[in-house]
Design an enzyme around this catalytic site. Structure first.
Site, PDB file in Angstrom:
ATOM      1  CB  ALA A  66       5.202  37.234  -9.566  1.00 19.71           C
ATOM      2  CB  ALA A  67       1.138  40.621  -8.276  1.00 22.86           C
ATOM      3  N   PRO A  68       0.164  38.523  -5.910  1.00 22.11           N
ATOM      4  CG  PRO A  68      -1.040  38.267  -3.907  1.00 22.11           C
ATOM      5  CD  PRO A  68      -1.050  37.873  -5.367  1.00 22.11           C
ATOM      6  CE  LYS A  99       0.570  29.400  -6.769  1.00 20.46           C
ATOM      7  NZ  LYS A  99      -0.439  30.483  -6.645  1.00 20.46           N
ATOM      8  CG  ASP A 147       1.308  40.612 -11.792  1.00 18.19           C
ATOM      9  OD1 ASP A 147       1.044  39.434 -11.472  1.00 18.19           O
ATOM     10  OD2 ASP A 147       0.428  41.427 -12.143  1.00 18.19           O
ATOM     11  CG  ASP A 184      -0.279  30.986 -10.065  1.00 18.26           C
ATOM     12  OD1 ASP A 184      -0.998  30.000 -10.279  1.00 18.26           O
ATOM     13  OD2 ASP A 184      -0.454  31.758  -9.100  1.00 18.26           O
ATOM     14  CB  CYS A 238      -6.904  29.082  -8.578  1.00 24.30           C
ATOM     15  SG  CYS A 238      -7.139  30.793  -9.003  1.00 24.30           S
TER      16      CYS A 238
END
Ligand SMILES: C[S@@+](CC[C@H](N)C(=O)[O-])C[C@H]1O[C@@H](n2cnc3c(N)ncnc32)[C@H](O)[C@@H]1O
Lengths: 156, 296
Positions: free
Chosen positions: B105-107, B110, B128, B171, B224
């Site tokens: 999750a970091a930072p 989302k 995270d 992610d 990404c």
């Protein structure tokens, strides 16, 4: 935490009295006491919190610190409540804000009882201060103070 | 990036956009401020602005100012975010009342977006492994006023299975090739050795993400990067390892379909339902999104 129900009630009363928060707030949020912090959470997180033990680094947002000398509101908590706060706000002009952030305190007598205050700037609540005997002390934590200092030149 | 020439049909457009600076984009945080109010602030700041076509809360702003240096940003009225990174959360379609895990999750771009969409009325778990990154995650959660989020620091590979979720966002850590407009060193593409290594981690993480889903639950996997080894090949792998199916992503945005073949290797045909986002699609960075449903 011992007497947690009593302590939570004390925190709510404190915010009502000191900052004029309406009781209605507690219909949507609850306070959980962990690691000397009163965390403000959405009630739906409750289940997890009791199953997760001490593995969580953070629960909702830190609302108050539980210090030996009493309850201390956090800047995050006051900013979160923002416009719900109606009492004990010290509105700062740019020069006062600069002085408070650089020097950590500013002088100036105000008609306010000793205790924690919400710092206001330009109609926004920007954090926590402490007022006693004509001196206002900054209570915004270091990292946040630093990032606020960085944007000071942009403020009007 | 040359190795992607064969799969990127509008290569000239792609190359052109890769060389252009990124527009300044942000997400208005309606947990703290209404869109009307924020537009007033934009005007006050002297910024011109344009709302994203595909998302109410996304804005492109035009200004010479550094957009991270305003009181409104400091107060959490907006989060600086690229258009591409909105997509995985929109694909997840978070709903009030759900239990949602953001495994990496970091930072917190989302995580805080999920909290915003459900108006803080879901149970959101942000996890995270990176300790320093978790500090940034917490600061962002507090700044954005996301009282519906708890934070832990588990290795995602061994996230406790006793907790179950309706939705999981993975992610994933990746080679970051899609960030070429932020960091021109990435234009040449990542080292294959690195890509293959991280692909192993992604395959481990996605299996655990599925294992903590309730039957019928939804997983959104995003990166990404453009590397098929980190995208379609991870999904193709997990389709064989776990009982999941690929779902359509119901969003009205330009994109390219996920590929179903790479270097002679054929993948599951449903990978065409996954999304490749290239810089020219949203005038943003590049990325990949797949939506899976756990079969009950
Ligand atoms: C692409 S970033 C996440 C960005 C984030 N979702 C956001 O929108 O702000 C990937 C994250 O995965 C984390 N990560 C890497 N390996 C991990 C693991 N084994 N378990 C959990 N998190 C991991 C990294 O620390 C990094 O913060």
């Amino acid at each position: 935490m011992p007497n947690s129900k009593k302590l939570v009630e004390e925190i709510k009363k404190y915010f009502e009295k000191r900052f004029g928060l309406s009781r209605k707030i507690w219909g949507h949020h609850i306070i959980i006491l962990r690691n000397e912090i009163g965390w403000l959470i959405n009630p739906q997180l409750y289940d997890w919190i009791f199953n997760i033990g001490n593995k969580a680094y953070s629960l909702g947002i830190p609302f108050v610190r539980l210090l030996p000398k009493g309850i201390k509101p956090t800047s995050w908590g006051l900013i979160f409540m923002g416009r719900e706060i109606t009492r004990n706000i010290i509105e700062l002009g740019l020069e006062d804000l600069r002085g408070l952030l650089y020097r950590g305190r500013i002088k100036g007598s105000r008609d306010i009882e000793t205790g924690y205050v919400a710092l206001g700037y330009n109609g926004e609540i920007i954090g926590c201060g402490f007022y006693k005997d004509g001196v206002l002390e900054n209570q915004i934590p270091k990292a946040r103070r630093k990032s606020l200092l960085e944007i000071l030149p942009q403020l009007k | 990036m040359e190795r992607y020439r064969q799969i990127i049909s509008d290569w000239d457009k792609f190359s052109y956009y890769c060389s252009q600076p990124l527009p300044k984009t942000l997400r208005v945080n309606t947990l703290k401020v209404s869109l009307d109010m924020m537009e007033k602030y934009f005007k006050k700041l002297g910024w011109s602005f344009k709302r994203f076509d595909f998302c109410l809360w996304g804005y492109e702003v035009q200004t010479g100012d550094e957009i991270s240096r305003t009181l409104e940003h400091w107060l959490g009225y907006y989060y600086i975010q690229e258009a591409t990174s909105f997509i995985s959360v929109l694909a997840l379609q978070p709903q009030p009342g759900e239990k949602i895990l953001d495994l990496c999750a970091a930072p917190g771009g989302k995580t805080t977006f999920i909290a915003q969409i459900v108006n803080n009325k879901a149970s959101i778990w942000a996890n995270d492994i990176g300790f320093r990154r978790i500090r940034a995650l917490m600061a962002n959660i507090y700044r954005m006023g996301a009282v519906s989020v708890i934070v832990t620091g588990y290795n995602g590979l061994s996230f406790p299975q006793k907790f179950k979720f309706d939705k999981v966002l993975l992610d994933a850590p990746c080679s970051g090739e899609g960030n070429m407009r932020k960091d021109p060193r990435r234009v040449k593409g990542a080292e294959l050795g690195f890509i293959n290594n991280i692909s192993g981690l992604q395959k481990g993480l996605i299996q655990r993400a599925i294992d903590v889903l309730n039957p019928g639950g939804i997983l959104v996997y995003s990166t990404c990067t453009l590397a098929p080894e980190e995208n379609e090949m991870v999904i193709d792998y997990v389709l064989r390892k776990r009982k999941v199916k690929v779902e359509d992503i119901d969003l009205n945005i330009p994109y390219s379909q996920g590929i179903t073949e790479w270097n002679g290797e054929k993948f599951h045909p449903d990978l065409a339902k996954t999304m490749r986002i290239y810089p020219h699609h949203l005038n943003s960075g590049g990325g990949y999104i797949a939506k899976l449903k756990k079969i009950g």
